[in-house]
Each structure stands twice: as structure tokens, then as C-alpha cells.
Design an enzyme around this catalytic site. Sequence first.
Site, PDB file in Angstrom:
ATOM      1  N   CYS A 129       0.831  -1.208   0.000  1.00 14.38           N
ATOM      2  CA  CYS A 129       0.000   0.000   0.000  1.00 14.38           C
ATOM      3  C   CYS A 129       0.868   1.262   0.000  1.00 14.38           C
ATOM      4  O   CYS A 129       0.533   2.254  -0.651  1.00 14.38           O
ATOM      5  CB  CYS A 129      -0.922   0.008   1.213  1.00 14.38           C
ATOM      6  SG  CYS A 129      -2.285  -1.184   1.151  1.00 14.38           S
ATOM      7  N   CYS A 162      -7.831  -2.300  -5.011  1.00 14.24           N
ATOM      8  CA  CYS A 162      -7.062  -3.103  -5.948  1.00 14.24           C
ATOM      9  C   CYS A 162      -7.738  -4.464  -6.129  1.00 14.24           C
ATOM     10  O   CYS A 162      -8.311  -5.010  -5.183  1.00 14.24           O
ATOM     11  CB  CYS A 162      -5.637  -3.287  -5.442  1.00 14.24           C
ATOM     12  SG  CYS A 162      -4.647  -1.772  -5.480  1.00 14.24           S
ATOM     13  N   CYS A 206      -7.122  -7.362  -3.684  1.00  9.94           N
ATOM     14  CA  CYS A 206      -7.398  -7.038  -2.275  1.00  9.94           C
ATOM     15  C   CYS A 206      -8.876  -6.767  -2.013  1.00  9.94           C
ATOM     16  O   CYS A 206      -9.234  -6.312  -0.917  1.00  9.94           O
ATOM     17  CB  CYS A 206      -6.579  -5.818  -1.849  1.00  9.94           C
ATOM     18  SG  CYS A 206      -4.797  -6.047  -2.014  1.00  9.94           S
ATOM     19  N   CYS A 260      -5.714   1.156   4.449  1.00 14.65           N
ATOM     20  CA  CYS A 260      -4.486   1.120   3.661  1.00 14.65           C
ATOM     21  C   CYS A 260      -3.467   2.135   4.151  1.00 14.65           C
ATOM     22  O   CYS A 260      -2.299   2.068   3.812  1.00 14.65           O
ATOM     23  CB  CYS A 260      -4.785   1.372   2.188  1.00 14.65           C
ATOM     24  SG  CYS A 260      -5.419   3.019   1.844  1.00 14.65           S
TER      25      CYS A 260
END
Length: 243
Positions: A127, A209, A212, A237
Site C-alpha cells: 500500500c 485493488c 485485495c 491502507c
Amino acid sequence: MFHSWVQSKMQHDIARENNRKLNSLNLIERLNFISKTTPHSVFTTSLGKEDQLITHLIAENKIDLRIITLQTGRLHPKTLSLIDETKHRYSVDIEEYHPDRRLVDEYKAQFGLNGFYESIEARHKCCEIRKLNPLAIALSDADGWVTGLRRSQSDNRDQVPFCEWSPQYELFKFNPLADLDADALEDLIIKNNIPINALHARGYPSIGCEPCTRAIKPDEHSRAGRWWWEQNNARECGLHASK
């Protein structure tokens, strides 16, 4: 040291006053207020529903705010197509900030492409490289940062103010949708025919993402699909961590 303390106190006092003023304004008025009081503000969009609403308001009301997104290199194809659709629909420029390729390669060498599944340390590092570092560059010449945070998104966001001073980035952070609930957000999306990510219809309320993010079950919290393999319910994050 004393001078630094005085400066910090002044910034926090200004943030509290801005917070008070923003509380009495509607959404369009809030964005206009931000663009006038901090003329070098940056709006960061992840193309979620909240951010799409803000983009709509900026474009339709010709509000002078830069729009940027963090192109992490791991976004879902549906998110990538929404970026193009949004640019075309609103005739706006969405500036893309990318991670440093050298750091990405170093990460892969140390942890592997998907090493973030193995440890929180590896996930935080990913991240940092793909989101936090590009964000710092995007905000480096800004005096304000506009986000789509809402208080009802998660328990650790339930105290989100309309304005706060960010010592981390040395600017004012604005959250104009802080008091907007989920039903009101949905109503505005439908009423204005705002384009949203196709993944929402597949059970993805919060989209980051691709590796994730997953769809959630009917009884799960709206952010349960983010970093779902971790046990910490307050997982983030780092973009909106308080420092």
C-alpha cells in the site's frame, strides 16, 4: 519549537472554524467553499460511489478542483473502464499518479507479486509503494485535500469531520460527504444517473485493488471485502490514517 506549536495550533483552529462553516452548507456550497478557501486543493478519487458523486458535482457546477486518481497497477478492469467512461461523460481530466517502478520491482523481489497475503507488514508495504507514495507526490503542492469519506462507512470513520488539519501532509483535509448516509448517497446516484462501477451490482460496495477486494455477504459490513484475509476490523491502507 514554540513557533512550530503556535503554527500548528493556528492551523487546527482554522480547521475547526472551517468545519463549523461547512456544517451549515449543502454539498455544492461545500465544494465551492473549499475551492475558494484553498485554491490549490486536490480531489482524490478511487472511483467509488462517493467519489463519483463528488466528480459529478465538480463537473456539473464547474467547480475549480483538480481531480486525481492513484493508478496502482493492480486496479480491477471494471475500475479502469470507469475512469475512461467518467472522463468522457463529464469532459474532465483525471490525473493519474503511478507507483515508482523501481520500488514495485524491489517489492516483488522481496515479497513476491502477491506477498501481501502473507503478512500485514508486506500488505502495508505494498500500500505504501502503490498508494501512499504517489499520494504524497500528488499532494506535494496542494493546500487542501478533498476526499469522499463518510462517517457511516466504517466504525473507525464514525468521527470524520468536514475539515481537519493534516500534519502528515501539511494541508487541510476536507470530507464534504461526511454526514451523508448510504440511502441519501444512493438517491443522488440514481437521480443524477451518475456512472458507477459495475462491480457494485456484484456485491462489491467498496472497491480497491483487484487482488485485495472481494464481494461481501448479505450480513457483512460494507468494508468487509477489503483485505478480507486480515482479522483487524479497523483495517485501512493508510491513506486516511490519523497522524
